[in-house]
Scaffold this active site. Structure first.
Site, mmCIF file in Angstrom:
data_model
loop_
_atom_site.group_PDB
_atom_site.id
_atom_site.type_symbol
_atom_site.label_atom_id
_atom_site.label_comp_id
_atom_site.label_asym_id
_atom_site.label_seq_id
_atom_site.Cartn_x
_atom_site.Cartn_y
_atom_site.Cartn_z
ATOM 1 N N ARG A 1 -39.816 -26.059 -25.714
ATOM 2 C CA ARG A 1 -40.987 -26.545 -25.498
ATOM 3 C C ARG A 1 -42.067 -25.470 -25.625
ATOM 4 O O ARG A 1 -43.013 -25.588 -26.103
ATOM 5 C CB ARG A 1 -40.979 -27.436 -24.374
ATOM 6 N N ARG B 1 -36.711 -34.188 -14.510
ATOM 7 C CA ARG B 1 -36.495 -34.745 -15.853
ATOM 8 C C ARG B 1 -35.478 -34.338 -16.772
ATOM 9 O O ARG B 1 -35.137 -32.992 -16.504
ATOM 10 C CB ARG B 1 -37.946 -34.405 -16.305
ATOM 11 N N ARG C 1 -51.798 -32.211 -29.003
ATOM 12 C CA ARG C 1 -50.793 -31.037 -28.973
ATOM 13 C C ARG C 1 -50.683 -30.206 -30.233
ATOM 14 O O ARG C 1 -50.055 -29.345 -30.416
ATOM 15 C CB ARG C 1 -49.574 -31.480 -28.773
ATOM 16 N N LYS D 1 -50.772 -28.726 -15.423
ATOM 17 C CA LYS D 1 -51.715 -29.813 -15.837
ATOM 18 C C LYS D 1 -51.515 -31.119 -15.028
ATOM 19 O O LYS D 1 -52.397 -31.841 -14.641
ATOM 20 C CB LYS D 1 -51.367 -30.091 -17.382
ATOM 21 N N ARG E 1 -38.711 -28.451 -10.722
ATOM 22 C CA ARG E 1 -39.520 -29.610 -10.321
ATOM 23 C C ARG E 1 -38.811 -30.803 -10.145
ATOM 24 O O ARG E 1 -37.770 -30.923 -10.823
ATOM 25 C CB ARG E 1 -40.449 -29.633 -11.721
HETATM 26 P P1 AP5 Z 1 -46.684 -29.590 -13.497
HETATM 27 O O1 AP5 Z 1 -48.053 -29.949 -13.008
HETATM 28 O O2 AP5 Z 1 -45.651 -30.695 -13.515
HETATM 29 O O3 AP5 Z 1 -46.929 -28.914 -14.903
HETATM 30 P P2 AP5 Z 1 -47.323 -29.564 -16.377
HETATM 31 O O4 AP5 Z 1 -48.266 -28.520 -17.010
HETATM 32 O O5 AP5 Z 1 -47.882 -30.963 -16.255
HETATM 33 O O6 AP5 Z 1 -45.989 -29.372 -17.223
HETATM 34 P P3 AP5 Z 1 -45.160 -30.613 -18.194
HETATM 35 O O7 AP5 Z 1 -43.849 -29.917 -18.178
HETATM 36 O O8 AP5 Z 1 -45.539 -31.788 -17.528
HETATM 37 O O9 AP5 Z 1 -45.990 -30.581 -19.374
HETATM 38 P P4 AP5 Z 1 -45.316 -30.743 -20.670
HETATM 39 O O10 AP5 Z 1 -46.637 -30.405 -21.611
HETATM 40 O O11 AP5 Z 1 -44.107 -29.854 -21.363
HETATM 41 O O12 AP5 Z 1 -44.913 -32.285 -20.732
HETATM 42 P P5 AP5 Z 1 -45.240 -33.391 -21.183
HETATM 43 O O13 AP5 Z 1 -44.573 -34.376 -20.101
HETATM 44 O O14 AP5 Z 1 -46.517 -33.532 -21.491
HETATM 45 O O15 AP5 Z 1 -46.052 -28.248 -12.763
HETATM 46 C C1 AP5 Z 1 -44.751 -27.811 -12.931
HETATM 47 C C2 AP5 Z 1 -44.137 -27.500 -11.675
HETATM 48 O O16 AP5 Z 1 -44.767 -26.231 -11.165
HETATM 49 C C3 AP5 Z 1 -44.256 -28.477 -10.611
HETATM 50 O O17 AP5 Z 1 -43.249 -28.575 -9.840
HETATM 51 C C4 AP5 Z 1 -45.223 -28.175 -9.817
HETATM 52 O O18 AP5 Z 1 -45.254 -28.441 -8.194
HETATM 53 C C5 AP5 Z 1 -45.398 -26.635 -9.986
HETATM 54 N N1 AP5 Z 1 -46.947 -25.968 -10.008
HETATM 55 C C6 AP5 Z 1 -47.845 -26.554 -10.445
HETATM 56 N N2 AP5 Z 1 -48.974 -25.768 -10.170
HETATM 57 C C7 AP5 Z 1 -48.682 -24.569 -9.534
HETATM 58 C C8 AP5 Z 1 -49.257 -23.421 -8.848
HETATM 59 N N3 AP5 Z 1 -50.424 -23.111 -9.060
HETATM 60 N N4 AP5 Z 1 -48.574 -22.750 -8.238
HETATM 61 C C9 AP5 Z 1 -47.058 -22.834 -8.030
HETATM 62 N N5 AP5 Z 1 -46.414 -23.966 -8.678
HETATM 63 C C10 AP5 Z 1 -47.120 -24.813 -9.068
HETATM 64 O O19 AP5 Z 1 -44.504 -33.601 -22.405
HETATM 65 C C11 AP5 Z 1 -43.029 -34.043 -22.453
HETATM 66 C C12 AP5 Z 1 -42.623 -34.136 -23.976
HETATM 67 O O20 AP5 Z 1 -43.083 -35.613 -24.534
HETATM 68 C C13 AP5 Z 1 -42.983 -33.326 -24.985
HETATM 69 O O21 AP5 Z 1 -42.078 -32.041 -24.976
HETATM 70 C C14 AP5 Z 1 -43.124 -34.205 -26.366
HETATM 71 O O22 AP5 Z 1 -41.682 -34.300 -26.647
HETATM 72 C C15 AP5 Z 1 -43.654 -35.263 -25.810
HETATM 73 N N6 AP5 Z 1 -44.929 -35.440 -26.010
HETATM 74 C C16 AP5 Z 1 -45.915 -35.441 -24.856
HETATM 75 N N7 AP5 Z 1 -47.069 -35.593 -25.304
HETATM 76 C C17 AP5 Z 1 -47.200 -35.572 -26.754
HETATM 77 C C18 AP5 Z 1 -47.926 -35.491 -27.802
HETATM 78 N N8 AP5 Z 1 -49.431 -35.171 -27.533
HETATM 79 N N9 AP5 Z 1 -47.659 -35.196 -29.112
HETATM 80 C C19 AP5 Z 1 -46.232 -35.260 -29.318
HETATM 81 N N10 AP5 Z 1 -45.101 -35.139 -28.463
HETATM 82 C C20 AP5 Z 1 -45.744 -35.251 -27.060
#
Ligand code: AP5
Length: 215
Positions: free
Chosen positions: A172, A161, A88, A13, A127
């Site tokens: 997660r 991270r 979410r 994402k 990552r």
């Molecule tokens: P990347 O693009 O970084 O993946 P992502 O989908 O953005 O994954 P996240 O881990 O950031 O999502 P998340 O939802 O767990 O975390 P968030 O920060 O929102 O890609 C991942 C890796 O793969 C990268 O290294 C990239 O290079 C590689 N890659 C990407 N695409 C590829 C492809 N096509 N092929 C090969 N490699 C690829 O949330 C973190 C925490 O915050 C949550 O756990 C929660 O505690 C809190 N939080 C956030 N939002 C909320 C909410 N709305 N409500 C409550 N708590 C929340």
């Protein structure tokens, strides 16, 4: 145009949101990034979020809904935004609907990035990113050209991270499947759900997204 990118942790994402920002002039609104900034700054929101994020649990709905509601009002969002990591769960999705209606806004697309769960642990544990310019990398899929140095800005401040360890990733993923996946039928019912193959290469995923958003 206002869109949501939906997908499990590591689905890509954040990677795709950054590409869409440049291509379509949209603003990426990542609740994860905003919460990490709040934790780093030691704000009240950060204090609430810190332990929950490290455990892979969700931060309370009222906290994230409030953050997004304030952010959407800012000038740079007037040209459209990409919600990354929000909503979410169903309560957040309903709060988003009410918020958008109140602000006279709407959603054009909700795009699910479909990935096989087996690959997600590898994607997330490999990552890292630049602490200075924010550029994202991966040990295998997007390595830096020069060991320990950011390709974009030359910084050596490369970080991983705290929640990107295998144990937290598994929590997660469970939270995603229990709380977030039920949003798929929710948006399907509204007729705005699209899907892309998140297992394809980053460029191929970007092409699929471009096709949807340009149609
Ligand atoms: P990347 O693009 O970084 O993946 P992502 O989908 O953005 O994954 P996240 O881990 O950031 O999502 P998340 O939802 O767990 O975390 P968030 O920060 O929102 O890609 C991942 C890796 O793969 C990268 O290294 C990239 O290079 C590689 N890659 C990407 N695409 C590829 C492809 N096509 N092929 C090969 N490699 C690829 O949330 C973190 C925490 O915050 C949550 O756990 C929660 O505690 C809190 N939080 C956030 N939002 C909320 C909410 N709305 N409500 C409550 N708590 C929340």
């Amino acid at each position: 145009m206002n869109i949501i990118l939906l997908g499990a942790p590591g689905a890509g994402k954040g990677t795709q949101a950054k590409m869409l920002e440049d291509k379509f002039g949209l603003v990426q609104l990542s609740t994860g990034d905003m919460l990490r900034a709040a934790v780093a700054a030691g704000t009240e929101v950060g204090k609430v979020a810190k332990d929950l994020m490290e455990a892979g649990e969700l931060v309370p709905d009222e906290v994230v809904v409030g953050i997004i509601s304030d952010r959407v009002d800012e000038e740079d969002c007037k040209g459209g935004f990409i919600l990354d990591g929000f909503p979410r769960n169903t309560a957040q999705a309903e709060a988003l609907d009410a918020m958008l209606e109140e602000k006279g806004l709407s959603l054009q697309h909700v795009i699910e990035m479909k990935v096989n769960p087996d690959i997600l642990v590898e994607r997330i544990t490999g990552r890292f990113s630049c602490g200075d310019c924010g550029a994202g990398y991966h040990d295998i899929y997007k390595p830096v050209s020069k060991e320990g140095t950011c390709d974009e800005c030359g910084s050596t401040n490369l970080n991983r991270r705290k929640d990107d360890n295998e144990e937290t990733v598994r929590s997660r993923l469970e939270v995603y499947s229990n709380e977030t996946e039920p949003l798929l039928p929710y948006y399907q019912g509204k007729g705005i759900l699209r899907q892309v193959d998140g297992m394809a290469s980053m460029d191929a995923v970007a092409e699929e997204l471009n096709a949807i958003l340009s149609a």
